[in-house]
Design a protein around this motif. Structure first.
Motif, short mmCIF file in Angstrom:
data_model
loop_
_atom_site.label_atom_id
_atom_site.label_comp_id
_atom_site.label_asym_id
_atom_site.label_seq_id
_atom_site.Cartn_x
_atom_site.Cartn_y
_atom_site.Cartn_z
N SER A 281 65.98 3.16 82.96
CA SER A 281 67.31 3.48 83.47
C SER A 281 67.95 4.49 82.54
CB SER A 281 68.18 2.21 83.58
OG SER A 281 68.59 1.78 82.31
N GLU B 210 69.35 -4.43 65.95
CA GLU B 210 70.25 -3.34 66.36
C GLU B 210 70.24 -2.24 65.32
OE1 GLU B 210 74.98 -3.08 66.17
OE2 GLU B 210 74.32 -4.45 67.76
N GLU C 209 73.08 3.33 73.85
CA GLU C 209 74.39 3.85 74.25
C GLU C 209 74.67 5.08 73.40
OE1 GLU C 209 77.40 0.86 73.90
OE2 GLU C 209 76.17 -0.66 74.89
N SER D 131 68.12 -0.99 74.52
CA SER D 131 69.30 -0.60 75.31
C SER D 131 70.08 0.39 74.46
CB SER D 131 70.17 -1.82 75.63
OG SER D 131 69.46 -2.72 76.45
N ASN E 211 62.28 -4.01 73.77
CA ASN E 211 63.11 -3.38 74.79
C ASN E 211 64.34 -2.80 74.10
OD1 ASN E 211 61.45 -4.06 76.99
ND2 ASN E 211 62.36 -6.10 77.11
N GLN F 157 74.34 5.61 78.97
CA GLN F 157 73.54 4.43 78.67
C GLN F 157 72.16 4.56 79.28
OE1 GLN F 157 75.67 0.96 80.00
NE2 GLN F 157 77.25 1.18 78.45
N SER F 158 71.17 4.09 78.53
CA SER F 158 69.79 4.11 79.03
C SER F 158 69.04 2.90 78.51
CB SER F 158 69.08 5.41 78.62
OG SER F 158 68.99 5.48 77.20
N ALA F 159 67.92 2.63 79.13
CA ALA F 159 67.07 1.51 78.71
C ALA F 159 65.63 1.99 78.71
CB ALA F 159 67.23 0.33 79.66
#
Length: 198
Positions: free
Chosen positions: A88, A177, A64, A62, A60, A69-71
């Motif tokens: 999102s 990350e 920025e 996330s 998943n 912001q999106s997912a």
């Protein structure tokens, strides 16, 4: 009598000095052995990370990108063949971006369109993420640093900031990350799962 005593003590002193030298030499060899084994472990970690990220995995994401912001759920079958499924923000919910056989397809509720690879890599966070994955799997030009059990791989940039840096768990080769300071873009990775995990 003194001569006998001096003969008795001189060899004992000599033996003590020799023992001390042996301990020092042994410590040096032991230190070198552990240093080289930790270098080998680091090389093993890097090669395991490259193998994990070039093969199949899901995660998943996330993302920025400045204030945006999106997912998305990310699925990679192998390096260069993958799908982003956005959830999102609401304006992207339901969009799928697939890269396969060098072609990029954008799909939304059964309607699909193709775009060029260049457009994907030049103008989107998804493209930056994929470029970073390719660089990590090739391990070309990367510097590495481990701190508090987290491995950071960085690619030098044209300015003070790196082109990107990636944080990973070196024990299980899990991506955590990727950030692009010059682009003001960051991807936080969760639920990383290699496809071949049993």
């Amino acid at each position: 009598m003194m001569q006998m005593l001096s003969r008795f003590f001189v060899p004992k002193k000599l033996i003590a000095v020799l023992l001390a030298l042996l301990v020092v030499i042994g410590s040096i060899f032991l230190f070198q052995k552990f240093s080289s084994s930790s270098d080998e472990a680091s090389a093993q970690d890097l090669s395991r990370i490259a193998a994990n990220l070039s093969g199949g995995f899901t995660a998943n994401l996330s993302m920025e990108y400045g204030d945006f912001q999106s997912a998305a759920q990310f699925e990679q079958r192998y390096i260069g063949d993958c799908t982003f499924r956005f959830s999102s923000p609401p304006s992207l919910d339901g969009f799928e971006l697939t890269l396969s056989d060098g072609k990029v397809t954008v799909c939304y509720r059964g309607i699909s369109s193709s775009i060029s690879n260049d457009q994907l890599f030049e103008s989107s966070g998804a493209g930056l993420f994929l470029q970073a994955l390719e660089t990590i799997t090739s391990m070309q030009g990367l510097s590495s640093q481990t701190e508090d059990g987290i491995l950071t791989l960085s690619l030098p940039g044209s300015e003070e900031d790196p082109a990107f840096s990636a944080k990973l768990n070196p024990i299980d080769a899990e991506l955590l990350e990727i950030s692009f300071p010059q682009e003001n873009f960051k991807v936080v990775v969760s639920d990383f799962s290699p496809s071949n995990a049993n």
